[in-house]
Motif scaffolding. Structure first.
Motif, short mmCIF file in Angstrom:
data_model
loop_
_atom_site.label_atom_id
_atom_site.label_comp_id
_atom_site.label_asym_id
_atom_site.label_seq_id
_atom_site.Cartn_x
_atom_site.Cartn_y
_atom_site.Cartn_z
N ARG A 148 8.52 2.19 12.40
CA ARG A 148 9.30 1.01 11.98
C ARG A 148 10.14 1.32 10.75
NH1 ARG A 148 4.46 -1.44 13.14
NH2 ARG A 148 4.01 -1.79 10.95
N LEU A 149 9.60 2.10 9.83
CA LEU A 149 10.37 2.48 8.65
C LEU A 149 11.57 3.35 9.02
CD1 LEU A 149 7.52 3.08 6.10
CD2 LEU A 149 9.44 1.50 5.81
N ARG A 150 11.38 4.26 9.95
CA ARG A 150 12.51 5.07 10.42
C ARG A 150 13.57 4.18 11.05
NH1 ARG A 150 8.32 8.39 12.38
NH2 ARG A 150 8.05 10.22 11.07
N GLU A 151 13.13 3.23 11.86
CA GLU A 151 14.04 2.33 12.58
C GLU A 151 14.81 1.42 11.63
OE1 GLU A 151 13.75 -1.25 15.89
OE2 GLU A 151 12.04 0.08 15.58
N HIS A 152 14.16 0.97 10.56
CA HIS A 152 14.75 -0.02 9.66
C HIS A 152 15.09 0.55 8.28
CE1 HIS A 152 13.99 -3.16 12.57
NE2 HIS A 152 12.75 -2.72 12.67
N ARG A 153 15.28 1.84 8.20
CA ARG A 153 15.57 2.51 6.93
C ARG A 153 16.78 1.89 6.23
NH1 ARG A 153 18.41 6.53 4.44
NH2 ARG A 153 17.19 8.03 3.25
N GLU A 154 17.88 1.76 6.95
CA GLU A 154 19.11 1.23 6.35
C GLU A 154 18.93 -0.20 5.88
OE1 GLU A 154 21.68 3.09 5.51
OE2 GLU A 154 20.47 4.73 6.31
N GLN A 155 18.17 -0.99 6.62
CA GLN A 155 17.92 -2.38 6.22
C GLN A 155 17.11 -2.42 4.92
OE1 GLN A 155 15.99 -4.75 9.17
NE2 GLN A 155 16.15 -6.62 7.96
N ALA A 156 16.12 -1.53 4.79
CA ALA A 156 15.32 -1.47 3.56
C ALA A 156 16.19 -1.11 2.36
CB ALA A 156 14.18 -0.46 3.72
N LEU A 157 17.09 -0.15 2.55
CA LEU A 157 17.99 0.25 1.46
C LEU A 157 18.96 -0.87 1.12
CD1 LEU A 157 18.70 3.93 2.56
CD2 LEU A 157 17.30 3.17 0.63
N LEU A 158 19.45 -1.58 2.12
CA LEU A 158 20.34 -2.71 1.87
C LEU A 158 19.60 -3.82 1.12
CD1 LEU A 158 23.01 -4.22 2.21
CD2 LEU A 158 22.18 -4.98 4.45
N CYS A 159 18.38 -4.12 1.52
CA CYS A 159 17.60 -5.16 0.83
C CYS A 159 17.39 -4.80 -0.63
CB CYS A 159 16.26 -5.37 1.53
SG CYS A 159 16.42 -6.22 3.11
N ARG A 160 17.10 -3.54 -0.90
CA ARG A 160 16.93 -3.13 -2.30
C ARG A 160 18.23 -3.32 -3.07
NH1 ARG A 160 15.52 2.90 -3.80
NH2 ARG A 160 17.54 3.17 -2.84
N MET B 271 0.82 -1.19 0.00
CA MET B 271 0.00 0.00 0.00
C MET B 271 0.87 1.26 0.00
SD MET B 271 -2.60 1.29 2.87
CE MET B 271 -2.98 2.99 2.95
N LEU B 272 1.92 1.26 0.82
CA LEU B 272 2.78 2.44 0.89
C LEU B 272 3.53 2.67 -0.42
CD1 LEU B 272 4.15 2.20 4.53
CD2 LEU B 272 2.51 3.84 3.61
N LEU B 273 4.05 1.60 -1.02
CA LEU B 273 4.75 1.77 -2.29
C LEU B 273 3.79 2.19 -3.39
CD1 LEU B 273 7.42 -1.05 -2.32
CD2 LEU B 273 7.78 1.41 -2.16
N ALA B 274 2.57 1.72 -3.34
CA ALA B 274 1.57 2.15 -4.32
C ALA B 274 1.30 3.64 -4.18
CB ALA B 274 0.28 1.35 -4.17
N HIS B 275 1.28 4.12 -2.94
CA HIS B 275 1.01 5.54 -2.69
C HIS B 275 2.20 6.42 -3.06
CE1 HIS B 275 -0.83 9.00 -0.69
NE2 HIS B 275 0.36 9.24 -0.18
N PHE B 276 3.40 6.02 -2.64
CA PHE B 276 4.59 6.84 -2.85
C PHE B 276 5.35 6.50 -4.13
CE2 PHE B 276 3.90 7.15 1.73
CZ PHE B 276 3.95 8.52 1.90
N ARG C 240 9.57 11.07 2.28
CA ARG C 240 8.31 11.66 2.77
C ARG C 240 7.74 10.87 3.93
NH1 ARG C 240 5.05 11.64 -2.57
NH2 ARG C 240 3.40 12.31 -1.18
N ILE C 241 8.61 10.27 4.73
CA ILE C 241 8.18 9.39 5.82
C ILE C 241 7.32 10.12 6.85
CG2 ILE C 241 10.15 9.67 7.39
CD1 ILE C 241 10.19 6.57 7.53
N GLU C 242 7.52 11.42 6.97
CA GLU C 242 6.73 12.19 7.94
C GLU C 242 5.25 12.26 7.57
OE1 GLU C 242 7.93 14.82 4.71
OE2 GLU C 242 9.14 13.56 6.01
#
Length: 94
Positions: free
Chosen positions: A33-45, A1-6, A15-17
């Motif tokens: 949770r996205l703020r906390e795991h931001r680096e992990q999300a970027l690494l996974c990508r 849902m979030l990726l569909a929106h952003f 635009r996490i705020e």
């Protein structure tokens, strides 16, 4: 849902705020949770992106030859591909 929106992960993280103000259950905790795991999300990508600029180590083209139907069928069996994938591979090799 979030990726569909952003539309992209970068836009979502930039635009996490805005996330806590979206109308879905748990929006505030999702933003946290996205703020906390931001680096992990970027690494996974990064780990799941194919490097198209990787050096091949060869200075010549790789010509495409005729497909070996028996080898393709054996590969499909070994990889347990379903009938739709098998059909597409057979059509592409014909």
């Amino acid at each position: 849902m979030l990726l569909a929106h952003f539309e992209t992960l970068d836009a979502l993280l930039e635009r996490i705020e805005e996330i806590p103000f979206l109308r879905f259950r748990g929006a505030a905790s999702a933003a946290a949770r996205l703020r906390e795991h931001r680096e992990q999300a970027l690494l996974c990508r990064r780990l799941t992106t194919i490097a198209c600029d990787a050096p091949l180590g060869h200075d010549h083209d790789f010509p495409r030859g005729p497909a070996d139907g028996n080898a393709l069928l054996a590969l499909c069996e070994r990889m347990r591909f379903g009938p739709l994938t098998r059909r597409r591979l057979q059509e592409a090799s014909a």
